[in-house]
Design a protein around this motif. Structure first.
Motif, short mmCIF file in Angstrom:
data_model
loop_
_atom_site.label_atom_id
_atom_site.label_comp_id
_atom_site.label_asym_id
_atom_site.label_seq_id
_atom_site.Cartn_x
_atom_site.Cartn_y
_atom_site.Cartn_z
N VAL A 13 0.91 -1.31 0.03
CA VAL A 13 0.00 0.08 -0.05
C VAL A 13 1.04 1.14 -0.13
O VAL A 13 0.67 2.31 -0.66
CB VAL A 13 -1.01 -0.06 1.16
CG1 VAL A 13 -1.58 1.18 1.25
CG2 VAL A 13 -2.03 -1.05 1.01
N GLN A 16 2.20 2.04 -3.58
CA GLN A 16 1.19 2.67 -4.37
C GLN A 16 0.59 4.00 -4.20
O GLN A 16 0.34 4.93 -4.88
CB GLN A 16 -0.37 1.75 -3.89
CG GLN A 16 -1.69 2.14 -4.66
CD GLN A 16 -1.22 2.12 -6.39
OE1 GLN A 16 -0.85 0.97 -6.82
NE2 GLN A 16 -1.97 3.10 -6.97
N ILE A 35 -5.36 7.38 -1.49
CA ILE A 35 -5.54 6.39 -2.52
C ILE A 35 -6.94 6.25 -3.07
O ILE A 35 -7.82 6.08 -2.26
CB ILE A 35 -5.33 4.82 -1.77
CG1 ILE A 35 -3.76 4.71 -1.28
CG2 ILE A 35 -5.68 3.75 -2.89
CD1 ILE A 35 -3.71 3.52 -0.78
N SER A 43 -3.72 -1.90 -5.59
CA SER A 43 -3.21 -2.26 -4.31
C SER A 43 -3.77 -3.74 -4.19
O SER A 43 -3.14 -4.70 -3.85
CB SER A 43 -3.73 -1.52 -3.20
OG SER A 43 -2.96 -0.11 -3.42
#
Length: 87
Positions: A13, A16, A35, A43
């Motif tokens: 994560v 990302q 995100i 992810s």
């Protein structure tokens, strides 16, 4: 929580979100980490590949999924459950 699962999920994560893993807490939400829905799907794909699991997630209707994405702690717990079920 298994530290290795937790560390691996946080690393995925963090990559990302373009963050340092130390910036992510178990209470962090995907939105707080910056995100978006596409990033979340990416992810999830990366987590599936890393752990060789299939995550039951509907990106269009996350509330309809059995996979809780409300926080990092919830995501990690759900991944751990899937990994344990695979063993």
């Amino acid at each position: 929580m298994s530290k290795s699962v937790q560390d691996r999920v946080i690393a995925i994560v963090a990559e990302q979100a373009m963050l340092d893993p130390d910036e992510i807490t178990l209470g962090s939400t995907p939105a707080e980490l910056g995100i978006d829905s596409l990033g979340l799907v990416e992810s999830i794909f990366a987590i599936e590949e890393a752990f060789d699991i299939s995550i039951p997630f509907n990106a269009n209707e996350p509330a309809q999924s059995d996979f809780d994405i409300s926080s990092m702690g919830a995501i990690i717990a759900a991944v751990e459950k899937l990994v344990a079920g695979k063993a």
